[in-house]
Design a protein around this motif. Structure first.
Motif, PDB file in Angstrom:
ATOM      1  N   ASP A 132      53.557  26.604  37.438  1.00  0.00           N
ATOM      2  CA  ASP A 132      53.719  27.095  35.450  1.00  0.00           C
ATOM      3  C   ASP A 132      52.919  26.365  34.415  1.00  0.00           C
ATOM      4  OD1 ASP A 132      56.271  27.295  36.242  1.00  0.00           O
ATOM      5  OD2 ASP A 132      57.517  25.551  36.725  1.00  0.00           O
ATOM      6  N   LEU A 133      52.120  25.014  35.544  1.00  0.00           N
ATOM      7  CA  LEU A 133      51.244  24.558  34.049  1.00  0.00           C
ATOM      8  C   LEU A 133      50.266  25.832  34.724  1.00  0.00           C
ATOM      9  CD1 LEU A 133      51.363  20.192  33.933  1.00  0.00           C
ATOM     10  CD2 LEU A 133      51.992  22.394  31.739  1.00  0.00           C
ATOM     11  N   LEU A 134      49.765  25.616  35.213  1.00  0.00           N
ATOM     12  CA  LEU A 134      48.799  27.204  35.891  1.00  0.00           C
ATOM     13  C   LEU A 134      49.028  28.367  34.789  1.00  0.00           C
ATOM     14  CD1 LEU A 134      47.149  25.968  39.464  1.00  0.00           C
ATOM     15  CD2 LEU A 134      45.991  25.230  36.716  1.00  0.00           C
ATOM     16  N   ARG A 135      50.297  28.963  35.350  1.00  0.00           N
ATOM     17  CA  ARG A 135      50.506  30.211  34.755  1.00  0.00           C
ATOM     18  C   ARG A 135      50.370  29.912  33.235  1.00  0.00           C
ATOM     19  NH1 ARG A 135      55.084  30.618  39.621  1.00  0.00           N
ATOM     20  NH2 ARG A 135      54.239  32.632  40.503  1.00  0.00           N
ATOM     21  N   SER A 136      50.414  28.380  32.597  1.00  0.00           N
ATOM     22  CA  SER A 136      50.742  28.930  30.999  1.00  0.00           C
ATOM     23  C   SER A 136      49.352  28.895  29.944  1.00  0.00           C
ATOM     24  CB  SER A 136      51.677  27.786  30.453  1.00  0.00           C
ATOM     25  OG  SER A 136      51.330  26.972  31.071  1.00  0.00           O
ATOM     26  N   THR A 137      48.676  28.637  31.245  1.00  0.00           N
ATOM     27  CA  THR A 137      47.119  28.831  30.678  1.00  0.00           C
ATOM     28  C   THR A 137      46.826  29.780  30.329  1.00  0.00           C
ATOM     29  OG1 THR A 137      46.327  28.610  32.577  1.00  0.00           O
ATOM     30  CG2 THR A 137      46.114  26.562  32.253  1.00  0.00           C
ATOM     31  N   GLY A 138      45.770  30.078  29.275  1.00  0.00           N
ATOM     32  CA  GLY A 138      45.117  31.224  29.004  1.00  0.00           C
ATOM     33  C   GLY A 138      44.196  31.730  28.799  1.00  0.00           C
ATOM     34  N   SER A 139      43.567  32.725  29.198  1.00  0.00           N
ATOM     35  CA  SER A 139      42.324  33.379  29.028  1.00  0.00           C
ATOM     36  C   SER A 139      40.830  33.717  27.816  1.00  0.00           C
ATOM     37  CB  SER A 139      42.677  34.743  29.960  1.00  0.00           C
ATOM     38  OG  SER A 139      43.169  35.609  29.242  1.00  0.00           O
ATOM     39  N   SER A 140      40.634  32.223  27.460  1.00  0.00           N
ATOM     40  CA  SER A 140      39.838  31.591  26.821  1.00  0.00           C
ATOM     41  C   SER A 140      39.756  30.753  27.262  1.00  0.00           C
ATOM     42  CB  SER A 140      40.520  31.089  25.181  1.00  0.00           C
ATOM     43  OG  SER A 140      40.187  31.437  24.190  1.00  0.00           O
ATOM     44  N   TYR A 141      38.397  31.327  28.187  1.00  0.00           N
ATOM     45  CA  TYR A 141      37.094  30.687  28.422  1.00  0.00           C
ATOM     46  C   TYR A 141      36.713  29.958  27.967  1.00  0.00           C
ATOM     47  CZ  TYR A 141      39.603  33.064  31.689  1.00  0.00           C
ATOM     48  OH  TYR A 141      41.256  33.325  32.925  1.00  0.00           O
ATOM     49  N   PRO A 142      35.284  29.061  27.707  1.00  0.00           N
ATOM     50  CA  PRO A 142      34.006  28.646  27.119  1.00  0.00           C
ATOM     51  C   PRO A 142      33.262  29.893  27.474  1.00  0.00           C
ATOM     52  CG  PRO A 142      35.233  26.733  28.507  1.00  0.00           C
ATOM     53  CD  PRO A 142      35.598  27.677  28.760  1.00  0.00           C
ATOM     54  N   ASP A 143      32.537  29.519  26.353  1.00  0.00           N
ATOM     55  CA  ASP A 143      31.154  30.912  26.866  1.00  0.00           C
ATOM     56  C   ASP A 143      30.233  31.182  28.173  1.00  0.00           C
ATOM     57  OD1 ASP A 143      32.402  32.006  24.526  1.00  0.00           O
ATOM     58  OD2 ASP A 143      31.092  31.277  23.824  1.00  0.00           O
ATOM     59  N   ALA A 144      29.585  29.742  27.862  1.00  0.00           N
ATOM     60  CA  ALA A 144      29.790  29.266  29.444  1.00  0.00           C
ATOM     61  C   ALA A 144      30.048  29.304  30.489  1.00  0.00           C
ATOM     62  CB  ALA A 144      28.497  27.691  29.222  1.00  0.00           C
ATOM     63  N   ILE A 145      30.658  29.469  30.970  1.00  0.00           N
ATOM     64  CA  ILE A 145      31.443  29.863  31.952  1.00  0.00           C
ATOM     65  C   ILE A 145      32.451  31.134  31.805  1.00  0.00           C
ATOM     66  CG2 ILE A 145      33.662  29.402  33.068  1.00  0.00           C
ATOM     67  CD1 ILE A 145      32.408  26.653  33.076  1.00  0.00           C
ATOM     68  N   SER A 146      32.134  31.886  30.824  1.00  0.00           N
ATOM     69  CA  SER A 146      33.037  32.748  31.203  1.00  0.00           C
ATOM     70  C   SER A 146      31.782  34.179  32.144  1.00  0.00           C
ATOM     71  CB  SER A 146      33.685  33.294  30.060  1.00  0.00           C
ATOM     72  OG  SER A 146      33.822  34.905  30.407  1.00  0.00           O
ATOM     73  N   GLN A 147      30.668  33.457  31.227  1.00  0.00           N
ATOM     74  CA  GLN A 147      29.325  34.984  30.796  1.00  0.00           C
ATOM     75  C   GLN A 147      29.088  34.069  32.752  1.00  0.00           C
ATOM     76  OE1 GLN A 147      26.798  33.245  27.900  1.00  0.00           O
ATOM     77  NE2 GLN A 147      28.068  33.972  26.135  1.00  0.00           N
ATOM     78  N   ARG A 148      28.828  33.016  33.263  1.00  0.00           N
ATOM     79  CA  ARG A 148      28.353  32.616  34.226  1.00  0.00           C
ATOM     80  C   ARG A 148      29.414  33.298  35.569  1.00  0.00           C
ATOM     81  NH1 ARG A 148      25.765  26.918  36.944  1.00  0.00           N
ATOM     82  NH2 ARG A 148      25.239  28.463  38.863  1.00  0.00           N
ATOM     83  N   TYR A 149      30.421  32.435  35.933  1.00  0.00           N
ATOM     84  CA  TYR A 149      31.529  33.082  36.927  1.00  0.00           C
ATOM     85  C   TYR A 149      32.081  33.846  36.558  1.00  0.00           C
ATOM     86  CZ  TYR A 149      29.709  28.586  37.647  1.00  0.00           C
ATOM     87  OH  TYR A 149      28.735  27.252  38.024  1.00  0.00           O
ATOM     88  N   PHE A 203      40.472  48.820  42.071  1.00  0.00           N
ATOM     89  CA  PHE A 203      41.313  48.516  43.157  1.00  0.00           C
ATOM     90  C   PHE A 203      41.988  47.162  42.913  1.00  0.00           C
ATOM     91  CE2 PHE A 203      42.417  45.907  46.788  1.00  0.00           C
ATOM     92  CZ  PHE A 203      43.934  46.800  47.451  1.00  0.00           C
ATOM     93  N   SER A 204      41.045  46.317  42.528  1.00  0.00           N
ATOM     94  CA  SER A 204      41.596  44.750  41.551  1.00  0.00           C
ATOM     95  C   SER A 204      43.070  45.719  40.812  1.00  0.00           C
ATOM     96  CB  SER A 204      40.462  44.064  41.511  1.00  0.00           C
ATOM     97  OG  SER A 204      39.655  44.202  42.674  1.00  0.00           O
ATOM     98  N   SER A 205      42.731  45.493  40.135  1.00  0.00           N
ATOM     99  CA  SER A 205      43.617  45.836  38.704  1.00  0.00           C
ATOM    100  C   SER A 205      45.035  46.606  38.840  1.00  0.00           C
ATOM    101  CB  SER A 205      42.445  47.377  37.881  1.00  0.00           C
ATOM    102  OG  SER A 205      41.337  46.768  37.205  1.00  0.00           O
ATOM    103  N   THR A 251      36.080  36.248  45.738  1.00  0.00           N
ATOM    104  CA  THR A 251      35.363  36.065  44.410  1.00  0.00           C
ATOM    105  C   THR A 251      35.392  36.885  42.887  1.00  0.00           C
ATOM    106  OG1 THR A 251      34.358  34.073  44.752  1.00  0.00           O
ATOM    107  CG2 THR A 251      33.657  34.766  42.979  1.00  0.00           C
ATOM    108  N   ALA A 252      34.736  38.732  44.155  1.00  0.00           N
ATOM    109  CA  ALA A 252      34.350  39.248  43.064  1.00  0.00           C
ATOM    110  C   ALA A 252      35.467  40.042  42.980  1.00  0.00           C
ATOM    111  CB  ALA A 252      33.645  40.535  44.224  1.00  0.00           C
ATOM    112  N   MET A 253      36.249  40.097  43.335  1.00  0.00           N
ATOM    113  CA  MET A 253      37.618  40.937  42.661  1.00  0.00           C
ATOM    114  C   MET A 253      38.228  39.956  41.504  1.00  0.00           C
ATOM    115  SD  MET A 253      39.072  41.860  46.470  1.00  0.00           S
ATOM    116  CE  MET A 253      40.963  42.946  46.102  1.00  0.00           C
ATOM    117  N   LEU A 254      38.348  38.989  41.376  1.00  0.00           N
ATOM    118  CA  LEU A 254      38.246  38.064  40.037  1.00  0.00           C
ATOM    119  C   LEU A 254      37.755  38.899  39.191  1.00  0.00           C
ATOM    120  CD1 LEU A 254      39.825  34.555  42.120  1.00  0.00           C
ATOM    121  CD2 LEU A 254      41.444  36.249  40.385  1.00  0.00           C
ATOM    122  N   ARG A 255      36.713  38.791  39.503  1.00  0.00           N
ATOM    123  CA  ARG A 255      35.432  38.908  37.843  1.00  0.00           C
ATOM    124  C   ARG A 255      35.512  40.451  37.823  1.00  0.00           C
ATOM    125  NH1 ARG A 255      29.669  36.138  39.814  1.00  0.00           N
ATOM    126  NH2 ARG A 255      30.967  33.807  40.444  1.00  0.00           N
TER     127      ARG A 255
END
Length: 185
Positions: free
Chosen positions: A13-30, A44-46, A104-108
Motif C-alpha cells: 500500500d505504501l509503495l503504491r502511494s509513492t509518486g513518480s517524482s524522482y531525484p534528477d540524478a536517479i531519473s536521468q541515469r536509470y 508494447f510496455s504501455s 529493466t528496459a520495459m520499465l525504463r
C-alpha cells in the motif's frame, strides 16, 4: 564467506502511494535507454501496463507478464543489439539475464527508474539463519526506485522452473542429495 543481509519491508500500500517524482540524478541515469531502442518495446510496455496507475502496479504488471508468458531455460543463446526487444518479441524462453534485462528496459520505457542487478539467490538453508550458496545460485533481477523507499527488488524470472533446474543440476553432481530451497519468485 560470512555475510549479513537485510530485506526492506515491502508494504504494498505504501509503495503504491509513492509518486513518480524522482531525484534528477536517479531519473536521468536509470530511465536512460539507447537512442536506437526499437519503439515497439515502449508501445508494447504501455499497452501492457495501461491499467496501472502507479509505478508499483506498472512493475508488477511487467513482472507478472514475463513470469507467465516466457519460459525459463538455460538453453537460450540469442544475441542481439537490443536483447530486451528480442526477448519480448522473438524468444519463448531464456534465463534470468534475459528476464531481468527485459523488465529493466520495459520499465525504463515507462520512465520508471530501474536497474539490472546480479548476485546470488539465497541458496539452500542448512541451519538456523545459515545458507549454502553455490555457483549455480548466481542470479539476475531488477530493482525499481521508489520515492521515500529507495531501491526495491523485483524478480521476473519464473521461480519454480529456476529452482527445479538448480535441483536437477545438484542431483547430477551429487545423486540423492536433498535440495531444500524456499525463496520468493
Amino acid at each position: 564467506f560470512t555475510g549479513v543481509s537485510q530485506s526492506p519491508e515491502r508494504d504494498v500500500d505504501l509503495l503504491r502511494s509513492t509518486g513518480s517524482s524522482y531525484p534528477d540524478a536517479i531519473s536521468q541515469r536509470y530511465t536512460d535507454l539507447p537512442a536506437d531502442t526499437p519503439p515497439r518495446l515502449e508501445t508494447f510496455s504501455s499497452q501492457l501496463t495501461r491499467d496501472a496507475d502507479n509505478p508499483y502496479d506498472t512493475a508488477m504488471a511487467i513482472q507478472d507478464w514475463l513470469r507467465t508468458e516466457k519460459t525459463y531455460s538455460l538453453q537460450a543463446s540469442a544475441q542481439s543489439e537490443h536483447i530486451a526487444d528480442t526477448f519480448v518479441f522473438e524468444m519463448e524462453a531464456g534465463y534470468c539475464e534475459y528476464f531481468a534485462t527485459a523488465m529493466t528496459a520495459m520499465l525504463r520505457t515507462q520512465d520508471i527508474p530501474a536497474r539490472y542487478v546480479v548476485g546470488y539467490s539465497t541458496g539452500e538453508s542448512v541451519g538456523e539463519n545459515r545458507f549454502q550458496v553455490r555457483a549455480m545460485n548466481a542470479h539476475a533481477w531488477v530493482e525499481v526506485y521508489f520515492q521515500d523507499f529507495g531501491w526495491i527488488k523485483f524478480d521476473p524470472t519464473p521461480g519454480n522452473s529456476r529452482l527445479e533446474t538448480q535441483e536437477a543440476a545438484l542431483q547430477r553432481s551429487n545423486p540423492g542429495a536433498d535440495y531444500d530451497v524456499r525463496e520468493p519468485g
